[in-house]
Design a protein around this motif. Structure first.
Motif, PDB file in Angstrom:
ATOM      1  N   PRO A  58       8.420   6.895  -6.506  1.00  0.00           N
ATOM      2  CA  PRO A  58       8.493   5.672  -5.693  1.00  0.00           C
ATOM      3  C   PRO A  58       7.830   5.842  -4.323  1.00  0.00           C
ATOM      4  N   CYS A  59       7.092   4.808  -3.929  1.00  0.00           N
ATOM      5  CA  CYS A  59       6.378   4.879  -2.642  1.00  0.00           C
ATOM      6  C   CYS A  59       7.344   4.994  -1.473  1.00  0.00           C
ATOM      7  N   ILE A  60       8.603   4.594  -1.684  1.00  0.00           N
ATOM      8  CA  ILE A  60       9.598   4.622  -0.608  1.00  0.00           C
ATOM      9  C   ILE A  60      10.301   5.978  -0.496  1.00  0.00           C
ATOM     10  N   ALA A  61      10.068   6.870  -1.456  1.00  0.00           N
ATOM     11  CA  ALA A  61      10.855   8.114  -1.541  1.00  0.00           C
ATOM     12  C   ALA A  61      10.542   9.072  -0.398  1.00  0.00           C
ATOM     13  N   GLU A  62      11.519   9.863  -0.017  1.00  0.00           N
ATOM     14  CA  GLU A  62      11.357  10.868   1.035  1.00  0.00           C
ATOM     15  C   GLU A  62      10.213  11.797   0.653  1.00  0.00           C
ATOM     16  N   LYS A  63       9.219  11.894   1.529  1.00  0.00           N
ATOM     17  CA  LYS A  63       8.067  12.763   1.235  1.00  0.00           C
ATOM     18  C   LYS A  63       8.067  14.015   2.116  1.00  0.00           C
ATOM     19  N   GLU A  64       8.786  13.970   3.251  1.00  0.00           N
ATOM     20  CA  GLU A  64       8.928  15.162   4.093  1.00  0.00           C
ATOM     21  C   GLU A  64      10.135  14.951   4.996  1.00  0.00           C
ATOM     22  N   ILE A  65      10.585  16.050   5.610  1.00  0.00           N
ATOM     23  CA  ILE A  65      11.750  15.984   6.502  1.00  0.00           C
ATOM     24  C   ILE A  65      11.312  16.404   7.902  1.00  0.00           C
ATOM     25  N   VAL A  66      11.836  15.710   8.901  1.00  0.00           N
ATOM     26  CA  VAL A  66      11.694  16.192  10.272  1.00  0.00           C
ATOM     27  C   VAL A  66      13.115  16.431  10.767  1.00  0.00           C
ATOM     28  N   ALA A  67      13.441  17.685  11.071  1.00  0.00           N
ATOM     29  CA  ALA A  67      14.816  18.008  11.451  1.00  0.00           C
ATOM     30  C   ALA A  67      14.846  18.610  12.856  1.00  0.00           C
TER      31      ALA A  67
ATOM     32  N   GLU B 112       4.448  23.302   9.627  1.00  0.00           N
ATOM     33  CA  GLU B 112       4.019  22.398  10.701  1.00  0.00           C
ATOM     34  C   GLU B 112       3.680  21.041  10.100  1.00  0.00           C
ATOM     35  N   LYS B 113       3.671  20.004  10.952  1.00  0.00           N
ATOM     36  CA  LYS B 113       3.420  18.663  10.409  1.00  0.00           C
ATOM     37  C   LYS B 113       2.023  18.545   9.792  1.00  0.00           C
ATOM     38  N   GLU B 114       1.088  19.399  10.211  1.00  0.00           N
ATOM     39  CA  GLU B 114      -0.283  19.329   9.670  1.00  0.00           C
ATOM     40  C   GLU B 114      -0.418  20.041   8.315  1.00  0.00           C
ATOM     41  N   HIS B 115       0.622  20.701   7.852  1.00  0.00           N
ATOM     42  CA  HIS B 115       0.595  21.418   6.562  1.00  0.00           C
ATOM     43  C   HIS B 115       0.160  20.424   5.469  1.00  0.00           C
ATOM     44  N   PRO B 116      -0.820  20.792   4.633  1.00  0.00           N
ATOM     45  CA  PRO B 116      -1.334  19.827   3.632  1.00  0.00           C
ATOM     46  C   PRO B 116      -0.246  19.273   2.696  1.00  0.00           C
ATOM     47  N   LEU B 117       0.767  20.072   2.391  1.00  0.00           N
ATOM     48  CA  LEU B 117       1.819  19.568   1.487  1.00  0.00           C
ATOM     49  C   LEU B 117       2.802  18.653   2.231  1.00  0.00           C
ATOM     50  N   ILE B 118       2.664  18.570   3.544  1.00  0.00           N
ATOM     51  CA  ILE B 118       3.562  17.719   4.332  1.00  0.00           C
ATOM     52  C   ILE B 118       2.853  16.434   4.752  1.00  0.00           C
ATOM     53  N   THR B 119       1.627  16.574   5.175  1.00  0.00           N
ATOM     54  CA  THR B 119       0.919  15.399   5.717  1.00  0.00           C
ATOM     55  C   THR B 119       0.363  14.490   4.612  1.00  0.00           C
ATOM     56  N   THR B 120       0.246  15.028   3.382  1.00  0.00           N
ATOM     57  CA  THR B 120      -0.314  14.248   2.276  1.00  0.00           C
ATOM     58  C   THR B 120       0.796  13.563   1.476  1.00  0.00           C
ATOM     59  N   GLU B 121       0.565  12.307   1.080  1.00  0.00           N
ATOM     60  CA  GLU B 121       1.524  11.615   0.204  1.00  0.00           C
ATOM     61  C   GLU B 121       1.361  12.196  -1.201  1.00  0.00           C
ATOM     62  N   LEU B 122       2.287  13.089  -1.608  1.00  0.00           N
ATOM     63  CA  LEU B 122       2.076  13.831  -2.857  1.00  0.00           C
ATOM     64  C   LEU B 122       2.607  13.135  -4.109  1.00  0.00           C
ATOM     65  N   MET B 123       3.736  12.421  -3.964  1.00  0.00           N
ATOM     66  CA  MET B 123       4.432  11.853  -5.130  1.00  0.00           C
ATOM     67  C   MET B 123       4.837  12.960  -6.116  1.00  0.00           C
ATOM     68  N   MET B 124       5.408  14.003  -5.552  1.00  0.00           N
ATOM     69  CA  MET B 124       5.914  15.165  -6.303  1.00  0.00           C
ATOM     70  C   MET B 124       7.165  15.643  -5.572  1.00  0.00           C
ATOM     71  N   PRO B 125       8.133  16.233  -6.285  1.00  0.00           N
ATOM     72  CA  PRO B 125       9.346  16.687  -5.590  1.00  0.00           C
ATOM     73  C   PRO B 125       9.117  17.959  -4.780  1.00  0.00           C
ATOM     74  N   ILE B 126       8.326  17.810  -3.713  1.00  0.00           N
ATOM     75  CA  ILE B 126       8.015  18.915  -2.793  1.00  0.00           C
ATOM     76  C   ILE B 126       8.353  18.400  -1.398  1.00  0.00           C
ATOM     77  N   LEU B 127       9.273  19.078  -0.722  1.00  0.00           N
ATOM     78  CA  LEU B 127       9.730  18.599   0.587  1.00  0.00           C
ATOM     79  C   LEU B 127       9.504  19.652   1.647  1.00  0.00           C
TER      80      LEU B 127
ATOM     81  N   GLY C 135       0.780  -1.226   0.000  1.00  0.00           N
ATOM     82  CA  GLY C 135       0.000   0.000   0.000  1.00  0.00           C
ATOM     83  C   GLY C 135       0.815   1.281   0.000  1.00  0.00           C
ATOM     84  N   ALA C 136       0.110   2.362   0.340  1.00  0.00           N
ATOM     85  CA  ALA C 136       0.698   3.704   0.291  1.00  0.00           C
ATOM     86  C   ALA C 136       1.687   3.931   1.424  1.00  0.00           C
ATOM     87  N   GLY C 137       2.523   4.934   1.234  1.00  0.00           N
ATOM     88  CA  GLY C 137       3.434   5.361   2.295  1.00  0.00           C
ATOM     89  C   GLY C 137       3.418   6.880   2.392  1.00  0.00           C
ATOM     90  N   ASN C 138       4.150   7.410   3.333  1.00  0.00           N
ATOM     91  CA  ASN C 138       4.407   8.862   3.385  1.00  0.00           C
ATOM     92  C   ASN C 138       5.717   9.019   4.155  1.00  0.00           C
TER      93      ASN C 138
END
Ligand code: NAD
Length: 463
Positions: A269-278, A349-364, A237-240
């Protein structure tokens, strides 16, 4: 080669891919049927032959599939990009070479033996029969090829219900698999499909008496549908996947690895980095290296808003944005950038729609955490319990262990780009079906077999 020669060659390849897609719609291809019931019947007939092939003969089919995958890597990559509009040709070529080189064959089928006073017992891995496989548009030919190789190695045949948006590319791969079987002296129809896959054809497949196992690779909808079918299911299935960066990491290298992983095939790829927590103390440095050295574009608040409204619709992701390059996505919101921009970054923030959603786009999006414990908590939240993939950049083994246990994913990459989990810059096998939901993890031939105990009572132990 001069620049103009290269451009001509690219145009020729492009036209060839378009012709292949057009031909796939009209030409007769091996394994392609108008009716799902006929496809299953043909695969069943072929399976009766495959199950009696020696392991050597099965391996011969697989080795010809490997050879053809290498030879056709570019055309399949171009077909995939042309037909779905997703991803990029260069990375898709690499993905096909990975499939050819690193998807296991019959060596994955191993027998366990128990020998003692009461005789000899073998536990062997036998075929299921005809396996139903549902495949995504994000890796259309790659998934078909790696599923078929593992399934045939296990003595099965397979019926695919590919994503309709990628049917021509999938048919090209299915035809190639059958040609490989015929060349190796095996039967036709070891891999089958229908000309027009729909939810109805997948429903027929899911409830057919001759399909004992279904492997579903895709988003949450398809995995839930398969697991509710009453059949045994392998649910990929899906990842994020979050990439956690702590204060001990080599920050410059982390920036490079994360952006390389995130931008591979435009983040499909479903395994690709979708967001960063630093962690707070290194977040600014990480952002600095991503922007200064890794071709990242820092999106303003206003640009983030425009991106949200462009890439996410009330019905879900805007498919026209999935797998597009950063440059194209920015063009869609009226921002023109140089060709070297490969990723869009911002802090949120982690709730930001571009962060919490699995986008499959080069947006980090980068989420700032006050310390390591806070970072783990945020990353676990962002993974949404998919138990799929996660990444960490750290030199502290205790941190790595704590994160691995807390996030509990099928894949955890440490100090490298996500694609090293596929054997690209990392050890071990490749697959494009990562069974996160049902627990097989990275699927291989063994995942498509059932264990059978074969007992010889009181003899054949010669110790
Ligand atoms: P998708 O879920 O839209 O489609 C995947 C397949 O499932 C397609 O063949 C589609 O036609 C079919 N499908 C969808 N809903 C269905 C339903 N209710 N019943 C029967 N069939 C159904 O996914 P996609 O856009 O093609 O691929 C992207 C998604 O797949 C992402 O969420 C990604 O993370 C996931 N994915 C997972 C893996 C993995 O190995 N775990 C690999 C690739 C992609």
């Amino acid at each position: 080669m001069s620049v103009s020669e290269k451009m001509v060659q690219e145009v020729v390849q492009e036209v060839m891919a378009k012709m292949q897609i057009a031909n796939a719609a009209t030409e007769k291809h091996h394994g392609v049927f108008a009716d799902m019931n006929d496809a299953i019947a043909a695969a069943k007939k072929a399976q009766q032959v495959v199950r009696n092939l020696s392991m050597d003969q099965r391996e011969k089919i697989i080795s010809i599939i490997r050879k053809k995958t290498h030879e056709n890597a570019e055309i399949m990559a171009r077909m995939g990009v042309n037909e779905t509009g997703m991803g990029n040709v260069g990375d898709k070529i690499l993905k096909h070479h990975l499939v050819a080189d690193k998807v296991p064959g019959t060596e994955d089928i191993r027998t366990e033996a128990y020998s003692g006073d009461r005789g000899l017992t073998l536990v062997e891995m036998g075929p299921f029969g005809v396996i139903g496989a549902i495949t995504p548009c994000t890796n259309p030919s790659e998934t078909v090829l790696c599923n078929a190789m593992g399934m045939i190695a296990g003595g099965n045949t397979v019926v695919f219900n590919p994503h309709p948006q990628a049917i021509r590319t999938s048919i090209y791969a299915i035809n190639m698999i059958n040609e490989a079987s015929l060349e190796a002296g095996g039967p036709d129809n070891v891999a089958c499909t229908v000309e027009n896959p729909t939810l109805d054809t997948s429903g027929i497949m899911m409830h057919h008496k001759d399909i004992p196992l279904i492997a579903a690779t895709g988003g949450p909808g398809v995995v839930t549908a398969v697991l509710s079918s009453g059949k045994r299911g392998i649910g990929a299935g899906a990842g994020n996947p979050p990439a956690l960066v702590d204060e001990t990491a080599d920050i410059r290298k982390a920036a490079q690895d994360i952006v390389n992983g995130c931008t591979f095939d435009n983040n499909l790829p479903c395994i690709a980095e979708k967001e960063i927590v630093a962690v707070d103390t290194v977040a600014d440095e990480l952002m600095h290296y991503m922007i200064a050295e890794q071709g990242c574009y820092l999106a303003s608040k206003e640009e983030q808003e425009r991106l949200i409204h462009t890439v996410i619709t009330p019905k879900g992701l805007n498919r026209a944005c999935v797998g597009r390059s950063a440059k194209v996505l920015l063009e869609m919101i009226g921002v023109t950038v140089e060709d070297n921009i490969r990723c869009i970054v911002f802090e949120g923030e982690k709730e930001h729609p571009l962060i919490t959603t699995e986008l499959m786009m080069p947006i980090l999006g980068v989420v700032r955490a006050k310390d390591f414990e806070d970072a783990v908590e945020k990353a676990v939240w962002l993974e949404h319990g998919n138990r799929h993939s996660a990444h960490i950049h750290s030199k502290n083994v205790d941190h790595i262990t704590t994160y691995a246990k807390a996030i509990d994913t099928a894949i955890l990459v440490k100090n490298g780009p996500s694609y090293s989990a596929l054997g690209f810059g990392g050890e071990s096998i490749c697959t494009f079906t990562i069974a996160s939901r049902t627990g097989e993890g990275l699927t291989s031939a063994a995942s498509f077999t059932k264990k059978r105990r074969c007992v010889m009572s009181d003899s054949l132990c010669i110790r």
